[in-house]
Design an enzyme around this catalytic site. Structure first.
Site, mmCIF file in Angstrom:
data_model
loop_
_atom_site.group_PDB
_atom_site.id
_atom_site.type_symbol
_atom_site.label_atom_id
_atom_site.label_comp_id
_atom_site.label_asym_id
_atom_site.label_seq_id
_atom_site.Cartn_x
_atom_site.Cartn_y
_atom_site.Cartn_z
ATOM 1 N N SER A 8 0.845 -1.206 0.000
ATOM 2 C CA SER A 8 0.000 0.000 0.000
ATOM 3 C C SER A 8 0.873 1.247 0.000
ATOM 4 C CB SER A 8 -0.892 0.015 1.245
ATOM 5 O OG SER A 8 -1.451 1.313 1.385
ATOM 6 N N HIS A 33 -1.414 -1.322 -4.108
ATOM 7 C CA HIS A 33 -2.652 -0.957 -3.422
ATOM 8 C C HIS A 33 -2.704 0.562 -3.234
ATOM 9 C CE1 HIS A 33 -6.125 -1.985 -0.865
ATOM 10 N NE2 HIS A 33 -5.704 -1.047 -0.034
ATOM 11 N N ASP A 35 -4.928 3.614 -1.672
ATOM 12 C CA ASP A 35 -5.995 3.940 -0.711
ATOM 13 C C ASP A 35 -6.524 5.344 -0.931
ATOM 14 O OD1 ASP A 35 -6.166 1.615 1.058
ATOM 15 O OD2 ASP A 35 -4.097 2.100 1.597
ATOM 16 N N MET A 37 -9.090 8.132 0.421
ATOM 17 C CA MET A 37 -9.877 8.518 1.604
ATOM 18 C C MET A 37 -10.392 9.940 1.425
ATOM 19 S SD MET A 37 -7.252 7.178 4.480
ATOM 20 C CE MET A 37 -6.616 5.510 4.480
ATOM 21 N N HIS A 66 -8.645 1.114 -3.638
ATOM 22 C CA HIS A 66 -9.542 0.868 -2.499
ATOM 23 C C HIS A 66 -10.208 2.195 -2.151
ATOM 24 C CE1 HIS A 66 -9.685 -0.266 2.105
ATOM 25 N NE2 HIS A 66 -10.894 -0.158 1.577
ATOM 26 N N MET A 68 -12.284 4.383 -0.036
ATOM 27 C CA MET A 68 -12.893 4.646 1.275
ATOM 28 C C MET A 68 -13.567 6.004 1.190
ATOM 29 S SD MET A 68 -9.763 3.142 3.530
ATOM 30 C CE MET A 68 -8.655 3.239 2.147
ATOM 31 N N MET A 137 -11.508 -5.821 5.896
ATOM 32 C CA MET A 137 -10.707 -4.843 6.645
ATOM 33 C C MET A 137 -10.301 -5.474 7.969
ATOM 34 S SD MET A 137 -10.189 -2.021 4.940
ATOM 35 C CE MET A 137 -9.144 -1.458 6.267
ATOM 36 N N GLY A 142 -8.924 4.014 7.469
ATOM 37 C CA GLY A 142 -8.607 5.433 7.630
ATOM 38 C C GLY A 142 -7.144 5.722 7.884
ATOM 39 N N PHE A 143 -6.436 4.758 8.428
ATOM 40 C CA PHE A 143 -5.035 5.009 8.784
ATOM 41 C C PHE A 143 -4.198 3.754 8.582
ATOM 42 C CE2 PHE A 143 -7.841 7.673 11.250
ATOM 43 C CZ PHE A 143 -7.317 8.946 11.033
ATOM 44 N N GLY A 144 -2.934 3.964 8.236
ATOM 45 C CA GLY A 144 -1.984 2.857 8.196
ATOM 46 C C GLY A 144 -1.412 2.640 9.592
ATOM 47 N N GLY A 145 -0.674 1.553 9.745
ATOM 48 C CA GLY A 145 0.087 1.319 10.969
ATOM 49 C C GLY A 145 -0.722 0.949 12.200
ATOM 50 N N ASP A 175 -6.712 -6.479 4.505
ATOM 51 C CA ASP A 175 -6.095 -5.148 4.482
ATOM 52 C C ASP A 175 -6.036 -4.546 5.883
ATOM 53 O OD1 ASP A 175 -5.194 -2.641 3.805
ATOM 54 O OD2 ASP A 175 -6.997 -2.045 2.707
ATOM 55 N N GLY A 176 -4.822 -4.340 6.373
ATOM 56 C CA GLY A 176 -4.609 -3.645 7.647
ATOM 57 C C GLY A 176 -3.844 -4.487 8.647
ATOM 58 N N GLY A 177 -2.690 -3.985 9.081
ATOM 59 C CA GLY A 177 -1.922 -4.676 10.119
ATOM 60 C C GLY A 177 -1.310 -5.994 9.677
ATOM 61 N N GLY A 197 1.216 -2.046 4.185
ATOM 62 C CA GLY A 197 1.724 -0.685 4.069
ATOM 63 C C GLY A 197 2.965 -0.498 4.904
HETATM 64 C C1 DX5 Z 1 -6.331 1.461 5.924
HETATM 65 C C2 DX5 Z 1 -5.947 1.176 4.481
HETATM 66 C C3 DX5 Z 1 -4.836 0.205 4.352
HETATM 67 C C4 DX5 Z 1 -3.519 0.698 4.903
HETATM 68 C C5 DX5 Z 1 -2.787 -0.505 5.425
HETATM 69 O O1 DX5 Z 1 -7.483 2.194 5.961
HETATM 70 O O2 DX5 Z 1 -7.052 0.639 3.787
HETATM 71 O O3 DX5 Z 1 -4.665 -0.206 2.993
HETATM 72 O O4 DX5 Z 1 -2.722 1.352 3.939
HETATM 73 O O5 DX5 Z 1 -1.697 -0.075 6.133
HETATM 74 P P1 DX5 Z 1 -0.938 -1.025 7.171
HETATM 75 O O6 DX5 Z 1 -0.446 -2.216 6.386
HETATM 76 O O7 DX5 Z 1 0.176 -0.146 7.639
HETATM 77 O O8 DX5 Z 1 -1.906 -1.414 8.241
HETATM 78 ZN ZN ZN Z 2 -6.621 -0.267 1.723
#
Ligand code: DX5
Ligand code: ZN
Length: 219
Positions: A8, A33, A35, A37, A66, A68, A137, A142-145, A175-177, A197
């Site tokens: 991502s 990927h 994202d 938003m 993706h 959002m 999800m 909404g956020f990475g990490g 997707d996520g974590g 990501g």
């Molecule tokens: C979160 C995004 C993810 C995000 C994943 O809302 O949809 O695609 O970039 O980031 P990580 O892998 O850092 O959780």
């Molecule tokens: Zn995503």
């Protein structure tokens, strides 16, 4: 079974996106990927069409977009024009989901539906045969990490049950974590595409992380 990796770019260096796109081009990753938003569907704003077009100019792998955003129908054509190969909308944002999916397919894109952590898989029962992809999800969007939500494994079981009956070719994306610690378990639980990501771009050696994630699908 297909085991794909989609880094991502939300976690990439926005001051030097070309460098990170080229890194993905030269890696074992399968998709990029992207994202989107809007500050409405999720409490964050990422980037829009000019950035997606710029990414597409350098990308040698398919863009996995993706969305959002609220009212994604208004922008499907423009994301296609900006270079999207796969377009995923959120179940929670689409009152006329069947129509939205048909439009994505008519544009020649892979059509996906994303489910927020609180949205049960069973709600897809009457649309699953029309979908190319379901994105689970594994964090709140909404956020990475963020930290991976363990209930994702239960949802993978549910989606596999539903798809084996009605749509065995369905792609399941998580997707996520996602990181090197949970990737093998997620693939074994039925995921086909893993988004990562921070696990990739915060690492000192992103190429080795991508290789390790890809390898997780072989074990
Ligand atoms: C979160 C995004 C993810 C995000 C994943 O809302 O949809 O695609 O970039 O980031 P990580 O892998 O850092 O959780
Ligand atoms: Zn995503």
């Amino acid at each position: 079974m297909m085991h794909l990796i989609a880094p991502s770019i939300l976690a990439a260096d926005f001051g030097n996106l070309q460098k990170d796109i080229e890194l993905i081009n030269n890696s074992q990753a399968d998709w990029i990927h992207v994202d989107i938003m809007d500050g409405m569907f999720v409490p964050n704003i990422s980037f829009g069409f000019p950035v997606v077009s710029a990414v597409n100019k350098h990308a040698k792998k398919p863009l996995d977009v993706h969305l959002m955003i609220v009212e994604p129908d208004r922008y499907l054509q423009r994301f296609k024009d900006a270079g999207a190969s796969h377009i995923t909308v959120h179940y929670e944002a689409c009152p006329n989901l069947n129509r939205t999916i048909q439009v994505i397919k008519e544009l020649g894109c892979t059509a996906g539906v994303a489910l927020n952590p609180h949205t049960p898989v069973s709600l897809l029962e009457d649309i699953i045969i029309d979908l190319d992809l379901v994105l689970i999800m594994s964090v709140n969007p909404g956020f990475g990490g963020q930290h991976f939500i363990e209930n994702t494994y239960k949802k993978l079981k549910d989606i596999k049950e539903l798809s084996s009956r009605q749509n065995p070719g369905l792609l399941v994306e998580v997707d996520g974590g996602v990181d090197e610690h949970n990737a093998a378990t997620l693939f074994a639980a039925g995921a086909n595409v893993l988004v990562a990501g921070n696990a990739v771009f915060s690492a000192p050696q992103p190429l080795s992380v991508i290789a390790a994630l890809k390898q997780s699908g072989l074990s």
